[in-house]
Design a protein around this motif. Structure first.
Motif, PDB file in Angstrom:
ATOM      1  N   THR A   1      38.997  26.413  46.296  1.00  0.00           N
ATOM      2  CA  THR A   1      38.961  26.145  44.837  1.00  0.00           C
ATOM      3  C   THR A   1      40.380  25.855  44.247  1.00  0.00           C
ATOM      4  O   THR A   1      40.388  25.832  43.140  1.00  0.00           O
ATOM      5  CB  THR A   1      38.269  27.347  44.136  1.00  0.00           C
ATOM      6  OG1 THR A   1      39.083  28.509  44.361  1.00  0.00           O
ATOM      7  CG2 THR A   1      36.672  27.526  44.482  1.00  0.00           C
ATOM      8  N   ASP A   2      41.299  25.706  45.157  1.00  0.00           N
ATOM      9  CA  ASP A   2      42.565  25.620  44.751  1.00  0.00           C
ATOM     10  C   ASP A   2      43.300  24.349  45.136  1.00  0.00           C
ATOM     11  O   ASP A   2      43.227  23.901  46.128  1.00  0.00           O
ATOM     12  CB  ASP A   2      43.475  26.532  45.311  1.00  0.00           C
ATOM     13  CG  ASP A   2      45.020  26.821  44.880  1.00  0.00           C
ATOM     14  OD1 ASP A   2      45.221  25.434  44.150  1.00  0.00           O
ATOM     15  OD2 ASP A   2      45.718  27.509  44.951  1.00  0.00           O
TER      16      ASP A   2
ATOM     17  N   HIS B   1      36.729  28.831  39.341  1.00  0.00           N
ATOM     18  CA  HIS B   1      37.454  27.540  38.775  1.00  0.00           C
ATOM     19  C   HIS B   1      38.674  27.887  38.035  1.00  0.00           C
ATOM     20  O   HIS B   1      39.293  27.010  37.380  1.00  0.00           O
ATOM     21  CB  HIS B   1      36.322  27.132  37.722  1.00  0.00           C
ATOM     22  CG  HIS B   1      35.141  26.702  38.314  1.00  0.00           C
ATOM     23  ND1 HIS B   1      34.959  25.958  39.706  1.00  0.00           N
ATOM     24  CD2 HIS B   1      33.874  26.950  37.894  1.00  0.00           C
ATOM     25  CE1 HIS B   1      33.602  25.956  39.950  1.00  0.00           C
ATOM     26  NE2 HIS B   1      33.116  26.291  38.990  1.00  0.00           N
ATOM     27  N   HIS B   2      39.217  29.235  38.121  1.00  0.00           N
ATOM     28  CA  HIS B   2      40.450  29.584  37.382  1.00  0.00           C
ATOM     29  C   HIS B   2      41.388  28.733  37.913  1.00  0.00           C
ATOM     30  O   HIS B   2      42.203  28.541  37.245  1.00  0.00           O
ATOM     31  CB  HIS B   2      40.713  31.173  37.770  1.00  0.00           C
ATOM     32  CG  HIS B   2      41.825  31.733  37.368  1.00  0.00           C
ATOM     33  ND1 HIS B   2      41.928  31.932  35.934  1.00  0.00           N
ATOM     34  CD2 HIS B   2      43.265  31.866  37.711  1.00  0.00           C
ATOM     35  CE1 HIS B   2      43.280  32.354  35.705  1.00  0.00           C
ATOM     36  NE2 HIS B   2      43.905  32.308  36.895  1.00  0.00           N
ATOM     37  N   ALA B   3      41.734  28.514  39.176  1.00  0.00           N
ATOM     38  CA  ALA B   3      42.803  27.472  39.614  1.00  0.00           C
ATOM     39  C   ALA B   3      42.868  26.404  39.045  1.00  0.00           C
ATOM     40  O   ALA B   3      43.997  26.055  38.412  1.00  0.00           O
ATOM     41  CB  ALA B   3      42.941  27.446  41.229  1.00  0.00           C
TER      42      ALA B   3
ATOM     43  N   VAL C   1      33.804  31.817  36.799  1.00  0.00           N
ATOM     44  CA  VAL C   1      35.084  31.641  36.025  1.00  0.00           C
ATOM     45  C   VAL C   1      36.259  31.781  37.176  1.00  0.00           C
ATOM     46  O   VAL C   1      37.229  31.144  37.018  1.00  0.00           O
ATOM     47  CB  VAL C   1      35.319  32.837  35.027  1.00  0.00           C
ATOM     48  CG1 VAL C   1      36.486  32.937  34.748  1.00  0.00           C
ATOM     49  CG2 VAL C   1      34.368  32.595  33.951  1.00  0.00           C
ATOM     50  N   THR C   2      36.024  32.775  38.006  1.00  0.00           N
ATOM     51  CA  THR C   2      37.021  32.970  39.347  1.00  0.00           C
ATOM     52  C   THR C   2      37.246  31.737  40.073  1.00  0.00           C
ATOM     53  O   THR C   2      38.394  31.649  40.597  1.00  0.00           O
ATOM     54  CB  THR C   2      36.789  34.299  39.823  1.00  0.00           C
ATOM     55  OG1 THR C   2      35.370  34.419  40.604  1.00  0.00           O
ATOM     56  CG2 THR C   2      36.858  35.421  39.147  1.00  0.00           C
TER      57      THR C   2
ATOM     58  N   LEU D   1      41.510  25.656  35.790  1.00  0.00           N
ATOM     59  CA  LEU D   1      41.865  25.624  34.663  1.00  0.00           C
ATOM     60  C   LEU D   1      43.278  25.790  34.440  1.00  0.00           C
ATOM     61  O   LEU D   1      43.901  25.555  33.372  1.00  0.00           O
ATOM     62  CB  LEU D   1      41.008  26.422  34.044  1.00  0.00           C
ATOM     63  CG  LEU D   1      39.382  26.119  34.008  1.00  0.00           C
ATOM     64  CD1 LEU D   1      38.319  27.195  33.461  1.00  0.00           C
ATOM     65  CD2 LEU D   1      39.191  24.804  33.115  1.00  0.00           C
ATOM     66  N   ASP D   2      43.648  27.131  35.141  1.00  0.00           N
ATOM     67  CA  ASP D   2      45.317  27.370  35.151  1.00  0.00           C
ATOM     68  C   ASP D   2      45.891  26.130  35.243  1.00  0.00           C
ATOM     69  O   ASP D   2      46.983  26.018  34.291  1.00  0.00           O
ATOM     70  CB  ASP D   2      45.381  28.563  36.080  1.00  0.00           C
ATOM     71  CG  ASP D   2      46.715  28.907  35.900  1.00  0.00           C
ATOM     72  OD1 ASP D   2      47.078  29.327  34.694  1.00  0.00           O
ATOM     73  OD2 ASP D   2      47.666  29.200  36.805  1.00  0.00           O
TER      74      ASP D   2
ATOM     75  N   ARG E   1      38.030  19.104  32.536  1.00  0.00           N
ATOM     76  CA  ARG E   1      37.725  20.474  31.836  1.00  0.00           C
ATOM     77  C   ARG E   1      36.334  20.574  31.844  1.00  0.00           C
ATOM     78  O   ARG E   1      35.748  21.363  32.209  1.00  0.00           O
ATOM     79  CB  ARG E   1      38.518  20.475  30.772  1.00  0.00           C
ATOM     80  CG  ARG E   1      39.880  20.791  30.644  1.00  0.00           C
ATOM     81  CD  ARG E   1      40.620  21.274  29.365  1.00  0.00           C
ATOM     82  NE  ARG E   1      41.876  21.788  29.574  1.00  0.00           N
ATOM     83  CZ  ARG E   1      42.989  21.176  29.131  1.00  0.00           C
ATOM     84  NH1 ARG E   1      42.599  20.079  28.411  1.00  0.00           N
ATOM     85  NH2 ARG E   1      44.238  21.722  29.388  1.00  0.00           N
TER      86      ARG E   1
ATOM     87  N   VAL F   1      34.570  21.132  35.020  1.00  0.00           N
ATOM     88  CA  VAL F   1      34.791  22.592  35.501  1.00  0.00           C
ATOM     89  C   VAL F   1      33.555  23.274  34.825  1.00  0.00           C
ATOM     90  O   VAL F   1      32.926  24.308  35.017  1.00  0.00           O
ATOM     91  CB  VAL F   1      36.009  23.163  35.294  1.00  0.00           C
ATOM     92  CG1 VAL F   1      36.211  24.650  35.755  1.00  0.00           C
ATOM     93  CG2 VAL F   1      36.992  22.124  36.324  1.00  0.00           C
TER      94      VAL F   1
END
Length: 184
Positions: A84-85, A5-7, A2-3, A9-10, A30, A33
């Protein structure tokens, strides 16, 4: 996961696709991810980060020649290990490919275009697709731009001049989204 891929998804949660095709591409990203590592180059579809570099004062954009594709493209590319960003990737790639040390998101850090681009097979890789998340980066020192190698020249162009040399429809679309920002 989750962390990691957070960037992505955000960014996607805040992004409003501009067409049905782009909406479908966003949904594919989506799903990518959710299914695991969206950055792995061995995946037939993987996420990349790219940007159109602008010089706001002159209203020009910077394009980079891509020898393999034989066309003028944006700067950008693949994630390095542990990246990941997508914006950080676009910034790193932009600095590496242009030598511009002062690149910064402009006019903000939001996604400007998301497109899935087919990539033909090369000498060392099978045909695949890039889920390219695109931003706008600006420099205040366009004269300091230097190509990373002689086979990847750079050109500062007005949007009108850029339209004349860009052969990829998806790059034309990115330019069309950035032009109004440059016009003020």
């Amino acid at each position: 996961m989750v962390t990691a891929h957070h960037a992505v998804l955000d960014l996607l949660a805040r992004y409003e696709p501009k067409s049905a095709a782009e909406r479908a591409d966003v949904e594919r990203v989506r799903a990518l991810v959710a299914s695991g590592d969206p950055w792995r180059r061995s995946n037939p579809l993987h996420v990349t980060g790219s940007a159109l570099i602008v010089h706001e004062e002159s209203g020009r954009v910077l394009l980079r020649w891509h020898q393999r594709h034989r066309s003028w493209l944006l700067v950008g590319g693949h994630a390095d290990p542990d990246e990941t960003d997508p914006l950080a990737i676009a910034l790193r790639e932009g600095r590496e490919e242009t030598g511009l040390a002062d690149l910064a998101p402009w006019p903000d850090a939001e996604v400007r275009h998301l497109v899935i681009v087919p990539v033909p097979a090369g000498a060392r890789e099978a045909a695949h697709e890039h889920a390219d998340i695109r931003f706008v980066l600006a420099t205040r020192a366009p004269e300091t731009a230097r190509p990373e190698n002689p086979q990847a020249p750079l050109r500062w162009l007005t949007p009108r001049e850029a339209r004349g040399v860009i052969t990829e429809e998806n790059i034309q679309e990115t330019l069309s989204r950035v032009e109004p920002l440059l016009a003020g």
